[in-house]
Design a protein around this motif. Structure first.
Motif, PDB file in Angstrom:
ATOM      1  N   TRP A  22      42.814  29.955  42.792  1.00 35.27           N
ATOM      2  CA  TRP A  22      42.401  31.315  43.141  1.00 35.27           C
ATOM      3  C   TRP A  22      41.451  31.304  44.339  1.00 35.27           C
ATOM      4  O   TRP A  22      41.597  32.111  45.273  1.00 35.27           O
ATOM      5  CB  TRP A  22      41.713  31.979  41.947  1.00 35.27           C
ATOM      6  N   THR A  25      43.464  30.224  47.523  1.00 36.77           N
ATOM      7  CA  THR A  25      44.384  31.264  47.995  1.00 36.77           C
ATOM      8  C   THR A  25      43.615  32.435  48.603  1.00 36.77           C
ATOM      9  O   THR A  25      44.004  32.967  49.652  1.00 36.77           O
ATOM     10  CB  THR A  25      45.262  31.759  46.835  1.00 36.77           C
ATOM     11  N   PHE A  33      45.176  39.752  48.015  1.00 36.88           N
ATOM     12  CA  PHE A  33      44.503  40.300  46.832  1.00 36.88           C
ATOM     13  C   PHE A  33      43.913  41.681  47.113  1.00 36.88           C
ATOM     14  O   PHE A  33      42.993  42.119  46.422  1.00 36.88           O
ATOM     15  CB  PHE A  33      43.402  39.346  46.362  1.00 36.88           C
ATOM     16  N   SER A 111      47.313  28.258  35.759  1.00 40.41           N
ATOM     17  CA  SER A 111      46.384  29.106  36.504  1.00 40.41           C
ATOM     18  C   SER A 111      46.867  29.327  37.933  1.00 40.41           C
ATOM     19  O   SER A 111      46.794  30.448  38.464  1.00 40.41           O
ATOM     20  CB  SER A 111      44.991  28.470  36.504  1.00 40.41           C
ATOM     21  N   CYS A 115      47.943  32.896  39.590  1.00 38.16           N
ATOM     22  CA  CYS A 115      47.331  33.323  40.853  1.00 38.16           C
ATOM     23  C   CYS A 115      48.400  33.749  41.851  1.00 38.16           C
ATOM     24  O   CYS A 115      48.297  34.822  42.480  1.00 38.16           O
ATOM     25  CB  CYS A 115      46.491  32.178  41.417  1.00 38.16           C
ATOM     26  N   TRP A 116      49.425  32.950  41.982  1.00 40.53           N
ATOM     27  CA  TRP A 116      50.434  33.224  43.010  1.00 40.53           C
ATOM     28  C   TRP A 116      51.363  34.364  42.608  1.00 40.53           C
ATOM     29  O   TRP A 116      51.969  34.992  43.466  1.00 40.53           O
ATOM     30  CB  TRP A 116      51.198  31.941  43.317  1.00 40.53           C
ATOM     31  N   CYS A 118      50.040  37.042  41.061  1.00 40.20           N
ATOM     32  CA  CYS A 118      49.175  38.162  41.449  1.00 40.20           C
ATOM     33  C   CYS A 118      49.111  38.343  42.960  1.00 40.20           C
ATOM     34  O   CYS A 118      48.902  39.458  43.450  1.00 40.20           O
ATOM     35  CB  CYS A 118      47.768  37.953  40.888  1.00 40.20           C
TER      36      CYS A 118
END
Length: 253
Positions: A22, A25, A33, A111, A115-116, A118
């Motif tokens: 997270w 990224t 994001f 995880s 993350c990817w 989202c």
């Protein structure tokens, strides 16, 4: 170090490792994001039969996957990590174990995948896979750590342990930890009294009927090599001798 400090350090390390995807990224592409969480993601997952089917399928699939990992990795080339769990099955030493870090093998990639998803870099179906893995992981955590090894001391667990299926699971895991049941297949290990491969009951959330209390001694005496199919075959109607016929189970090869 005191147990609480060990726990805090371990928790911090795990949180950092799971957070790295997270952080990385967001540092490289913060615009991904801008809308977090992605619009409609939660509603789509909650209302989609496809999501629920995929999530359940993945959680069920994880059981034979963990059998393979347990037998061929944890009791193979990664025995040096798993060994301390077999050396102290009742957790008499109040400390963290090397074996406690095995879940990170699944947690960190999960995880990263979440993350990817989202960030819009992976399809939303991947979220269903991650949640299926999480569902299995939580079930494993409770059954293995609490029901089998009584590590947390939760007050309602004693009522769960008396269920016949839980008794079968616990019996199978007890056989797995029985040193006399192991067969020396890995001569390069530095602890010959704790033998990694061979043995029985490498599953966690399923145990075939041969591990019921009335059958388990005969199962051990037969000394058969456990395979993925011989372990999970009863789910598909393919029973071994000790799963359905006590007379056959008692016969020697």
């Amino acid at each position: 170090l005191p147990l609480r400090i060990q726990g805090a350090l371990a928790g911090s390390i795990c949180f950092l490792l799971c957070g790295l995807p997270w952080i990385a990224t967001a540092a490289v592409a913060p615009e991904l994001f801008a809308d977090f969480p992605p619009p409609g993601l939660v509603g789509e997952l909650w209302s989609s039969p496809r999501h629920w089917c995929l999530m359940i399928f993945v959680s069920v699939l994880f059981e034979p996957i963990t059998w393979l990992i347990h037998k061929h990795a944890m009791h193979g080339f990664l025995w040096w990590v798993h060994e301390d769990h077999h050396a102290d099955t009742t957790y008499m030493r109040q400390e963290l174990y090397k074996n406690d870090f095995f879940p990170l093998v699944f947690a960190v990639p999960s995880s990263a995948a979440a993350c990817w998803v989202c960030a819009g870099l992976l399809p939303r179906d991947v979220a269903s896979v991650v949640l299926g893995a999480l569902l299995y992981g939580l079930a494993y955590l409770y059954i293995h750590e609490e029901i089998f090894h009584r590590r947390f001391g939760l007050p309602f667990s004693s009522a769960v342990r008396v269920h016949p299926y839980m008794k079968r699971l616990a019996t199978a895991h007890g056989v797995h930890h029985s040193r006399k049941d192991q067969a020396l297949d890995f001569p390069l290990l530095h602890s010959p009294d704790l033998v990694p491969q061979g043995g029985l009951a490498f599953g966690f959330l399923y145990a075939p009927p041969r591990f019921e209390a009335a059958r388990v001694r005969a199962t051990q005496k037969r000394g058969e090599t456990e395979t993925l199919w011989s372990y999970y075959g009863p789910l598909f109607g393919c029973y071994g001798p000790c799963d359905c016929d006590m007379a056959a189970c008692g016969k020697s090869e």
